[in-house]
Design a protein around this motif. Sequence first.
Motif, PDB file in Angstrom:
ATOM      1  N   UNK A 105       0.840  -1.122  -0.013  1.00 33.47           N
ATOM      2  CA  UNK A 105      -0.032   0.041  -0.031  1.00 33.47           C
ATOM      3  C   UNK A 105       0.868   1.115  -0.119  1.00 33.47           C
ATOM      4  N   UNK A 106       1.867   1.121   0.589  1.00 32.88           N
ATOM      5  CA  UNK A 106       2.997   2.313   0.842  1.00 32.88           C
ATOM      6  C   UNK A 106       3.463   2.725  -0.547  1.00 32.88           C
ATOM      7  N   UNK A 107       3.841   1.818  -1.078  1.00 33.06           N
ATOM      8  CA  UNK A 107       4.808   2.225  -2.421  1.00 33.06           C
ATOM      9  C   UNK A 107       3.731   2.140  -3.530  1.00 33.06           C
ATOM     10  N   UNK A 147      -3.416  -9.140  -4.986  1.00 32.34           N
ATOM     11  CA  UNK A 147      -4.754  -9.194  -5.372  1.00 32.34           C
ATOM     12  C   UNK A 147      -5.740  -8.422  -4.379  1.00 32.34           C
ATOM     13  N   UNK A 148      -5.296  -8.544  -3.221  1.00 34.52           N
ATOM     14  CA  UNK A 148      -6.233  -7.849  -2.233  1.00 34.52           C
ATOM     15  C   UNK A 148      -6.058  -6.361  -2.411  1.00 34.52           C
ATOM     16  N   UNK A 149      -4.658  -6.039  -2.663  1.00 33.19           N
ATOM     17  CA  UNK A 149      -4.475  -4.418  -2.879  1.00 33.19           C
ATOM     18  C   UNK A 149      -5.164  -4.071  -4.228  1.00 33.19           C
ATOM     19  N   UNK A 153      -7.869  -1.194  -5.003  1.00 34.84           N
ATOM     20  CA  UNK A 153      -7.694   0.109  -5.922  1.00 34.84           C
ATOM     21  C   UNK A 153      -8.845  -0.076  -7.107  1.00 34.84           C
ATOM     22  N   UNK A 154      -9.137  -1.149  -7.611  1.00 33.52           N
ATOM     23  CA  UNK A 154     -10.242  -1.299  -8.644  1.00 33.52           C
ATOM     24  C   UNK A 154     -11.552  -0.787  -8.069  1.00 33.52           C
ATOM     25  N   UNK A 155     -11.917  -1.065  -6.803  1.00 33.12           N
ATOM     26  CA  UNK A 155     -12.903  -0.535  -6.229  1.00 33.12           C
ATOM     27  C   UNK A 155     -13.087   0.900  -6.064  1.00 33.12           C
ATOM     28  N   UNK A 156     -12.000   1.374  -5.895  1.00 32.06           N
ATOM     29  CA  UNK A 156     -12.048   2.878  -5.909  1.00 32.06           C
ATOM     30  C   UNK A 156     -11.876   3.729  -7.175  1.00 32.06           C
ATOM     31  N   UNK A 157     -11.395   3.051  -8.060  1.00 34.43           N
ATOM     32  CA  UNK A 157     -11.379   3.667  -9.666  1.00 34.43           C
ATOM     33  C   UNK A 157     -12.834   3.688 -10.127  1.00 34.43           C
ATOM     34  N   UNK A 158     -13.581   2.526  -9.522  1.00 34.41           N
ATOM     35  CA  UNK A 158     -14.860   2.583 -10.141  1.00 34.41           C
ATOM     36  C   UNK A 158     -16.019   3.586  -9.536  1.00 34.41           C
ATOM     37  N   UNK A 159     -15.610   4.243  -8.625  1.00 33.25           N
ATOM     38  CA  UNK A 159     -16.424   5.285  -7.967  1.00 33.25           C
ATOM     39  C   UNK A 159     -16.006   6.951  -8.924  1.00 33.25           C
ATOM     40  N   UNK A 175      -3.057 -16.080 -13.258  1.00 28.24           N
ATOM     41  CA  UNK A 175      -4.045 -15.432 -12.663  1.00 28.24           C
ATOM     42  C   UNK A 175      -3.686 -13.985 -11.921  1.00 28.24           C
ATOM     43  N   UNK A 176      -2.550 -13.979 -11.452  1.00 34.42           N
ATOM     44  CA  UNK A 176      -2.219 -12.736 -10.651  1.00 34.42           C
ATOM     45  C   UNK A 176      -1.729 -11.698 -11.659  1.00 34.42           C
TER      46      UNK A 176
END
Length: 243
Positions: A105-107, A147-149, A153-159, A175-176
């Motif tokens: 998350x930091x980087x 994948x968790x991170x 991020x994808x959830x945030x971008x959809x907003x 898959x990753x």
Amino acid sequence: MALYSIGDVAERCGINPVTLRAWQRRYGLLKPQRTEGGHRLFDEDDIERIEEIKRWIESGVPVGKVKALIEGENVNIDDGWFALQEEMLAVLRLVRPSKLRTKIATIGKENPAEMLIDHVFVPIRQRLGLDQNTARAMCSLLDGALIDYIAFCLTGSRKKAGKDALLIGWGLTDRTRLWLEAWRLSQQGWRIDVLAEPLDSPRPELFPGQHIFVYTGKAFTKRQQEQISHWQAQGFSITAHGH
């Protein structure tokens, strides 16, 4: 001279306020003024410096190397990315998922997604893939945290405003890597959903009206290219992503 709050500067420059704070605190790249209450204030010179920092980072320079470049020092850019890989591997060897998530998350806040994918996460996974023993477990731990991170991020971008699209793996075994490419697309203005299970054939007729990206993880074969052209001729909005 006009002064701007960190929120105003973040919106104007397209930079998250968390990233601006990291550039100041961790890397000493910014020196904003302060109100009596301690709030940051930026002037036009600060904004010009932020844009310069952005240009360096977007050209492939690790954020930790930007200050030296701005000050005219000779810098080996590749060393910066390798150092970041080593930092990640050191955290990974602790086998502490919470610390790993925090590091990612930091980087992720401090560097563009595309640069992290190409210069940090893909190379680390390749390095771990050379060892068939302990490193496989480490790679699996890293993949889960990534994948968790990325899902966050994808959830945030959809907003945000953008164009909706679906990413499908076509004959893909990694898959990753599919999730990493979803993250890349989300930074290009797409609101991405991922079909988590790769398909032998994308079958766009199952997703009417949706824009589809297909990703194979390698160069598209002539047959795949012809198939995509056939789907496009039928009116499907489908694009080959990557190679």
